[in-house]
Design an enzyme around this catalytic site. Structure first.
Site, mmCIF file in Angstrom:
data_model
loop_
_atom_site.group_PDB
_atom_site.id
_atom_site.type_symbol
_atom_site.label_atom_id
_atom_site.label_comp_id
_atom_site.label_asym_id
_atom_site.label_seq_id
_atom_site.Cartn_x
_atom_site.Cartn_y
_atom_site.Cartn_z
ATOM 1 N N CYS A 130 28.947 38.915 49.583
ATOM 2 C CA CYS A 130 28.983 37.394 49.352
ATOM 3 C C CYS A 130 30.644 36.964 49.881
ATOM 4 C CB CYS A 130 28.011 36.734 47.936
ATOM 5 S SG CYS A 130 28.330 35.356 47.838
ATOM 6 N N CYS A 133 31.427 33.370 46.927
ATOM 7 C CA CYS A 133 31.370 34.899 45.751
ATOM 8 C C CYS A 133 32.775 35.169 45.673
ATOM 9 C CB CYS A 133 30.285 35.228 45.228
ATOM 10 S SG CYS A 133 29.009 34.952 45.412
ATOM 11 N N ASP A 134 33.430 35.804 46.714
ATOM 12 C CA ASP A 134 34.365 37.057 46.655
ATOM 13 C C ASP A 134 35.465 36.603 47.670
ATOM 14 O OD1 ASP A 134 33.045 38.568 45.015
ATOM 15 O OD2 ASP A 134 31.923 39.683 46.603
#
Ligand code: NAP
Length: 304
Positions: A130, A133-134
């Site tokens: 992701c 997300c990261d």
């Protein structure tokens, strides 16, 4: 007893809940993690009709609030199985066994793994599924994105705004993403295409330090130093829990046509989890509407 239990709170499940609620059906959604599904890990959505660029989480929130406003209830529980008692179904979670007249399976599909050495060991330590997300953990660093579809190219573009260099590794010599995304990627200076290579190993002590790639024709191997590997190689269904009650196709997707009916009466499948040619937010939401309407028709017919 519920009229309909919806398994999964992504765009398909939430859209089904909105339609079910508006039709006056008593509806429960069961979701194992977070509502929104894959769109919560999408930075921007720009192809949902009538919406201008919208953050994935914002679309998820709106879908959820809309469903709740029509009376849907959401419980965070993981469905383990469905028991078919004829007219009624029992949906089993570790905590409960819910009785319902109909079920809509809208559990989506999960990100596929590369299956190479080092991937599982370094997952969460630089290996990510992701970018949204990261990505921020790798500000001004070098990262590698694997894949050649829309997700890989969109993620590479997102990361190019954060990271110093983004290697984009794809096993063919051309991408399969939409043309306008390819054009933008090709114009982005800090995205370095690495075409016709497959990942064979991810290495690092505690965190990712490099990825080893193999040229698909010559077999030549090369190592790229990188701080992260973002794996964006598509989706796979997770329908083992339903394999005994509805038919799955050879790839594990639930067999259901445009009417969203499965091979088990009273059970419907909506969104990425079912056989379909285009897995998009708009087609998932559309399925949700169809499945909820079909569930209403089924209830009226069986009770009428
Ligand atoms: P995808 O379109 O299935 O692409 C997966 C990519 O990963 C392909 O390029 C594939 O290579 C490659 N791949 C698969 N297995 C691999 C392996 N073991 N090693 C190396 N490479 C591998 O998946 P996606 O990009 O996640 O998209 C999923 C669906 O969502 C698609 O229908 C897509 O159109 C849709 N989507 C749409 C948008 C949008 O419209 N904005 C955004 C994201 C996703 P090959 O090309 O060789 O098969």
């Amino acid at each position: 007893m519920y009229d309909v239990i919806i398994i999964g709170a992504g765009p398909a499940g939430l859209s089904a809940a909105t339609y079910a609620g508006r039709a006056g059906l008593n509806c429960l959604i069961l979701e194992s993690t977070m509502y929104g599904g894959q769109i919560t890990s999408t930075s921007e959505v720009e192809n949902y009709p009538a919406l201008k660029k919208t953050a994935g989480w914002e679309l998820a929130e709106n879908l959820y609030q809309q469903a709740v406003s029509f009376g849907a209830k959401l419980n965070f529980e993981e469905v383990k199985s469905i028991i078919d008692d004829g007219m009624l179904k029992t949906v089993v979670t570790p905590e409960n066994a819910y009785v319902t007249k109909t079920v809509i399976i809208a559990n989506g599909a999960k990100r596929r793994h590369l299956g190479v050495e080092g991937e599982d060991e370094l997952s969460g330590k630089g290996v990510s599924y992701c970018a949204f997300c990261d990505g921020s953990f790798f500000k001004d660093k070098t990262v590698c994105v694997c894949g050649g579809g829309n997700t890989a190219l969109e993620d590479a573009l997102y990361l190019s705004n954060i990271c110093k260099t983004v290697y984009l590794v794809h096993r063919r010599n051309e991408y399969r993403a939409q043309k306008h995304i390819i054009d933008i990627v090709n114009k982005t200076e800090n995205i370095v295409p690495v075409l016709s290579y497959v990942p064979v190993k991810i290495s690092g002590e505690n965190t990712v330090q490099s990825i080893t790639l193999k040229q698909v024709e010559t077999g030549e191997e090369k190592l790229i130093e990188t701080d992260a590997v973002f794996v964006c190689i598509g989706l796979s269904p997770e329908n083992n829990a339903f394999a005994e009650i509805v038919e799955l196709d050879k790839n594990g997707y639930i067999v259901a046509d445009e009417s969203c009916e499965t091979t088990c009466k009273g059970i419907f499948a909506a969104g990425d989890t079912r056989t379909k040619v285009l897995r998009q937010i708009v087609t998932a939401a559309s399925d949700g509407a169809v499945a909820a309407t079909a569930a209403l028709t089924y209830i009226n017919q069986t009770e009428g």
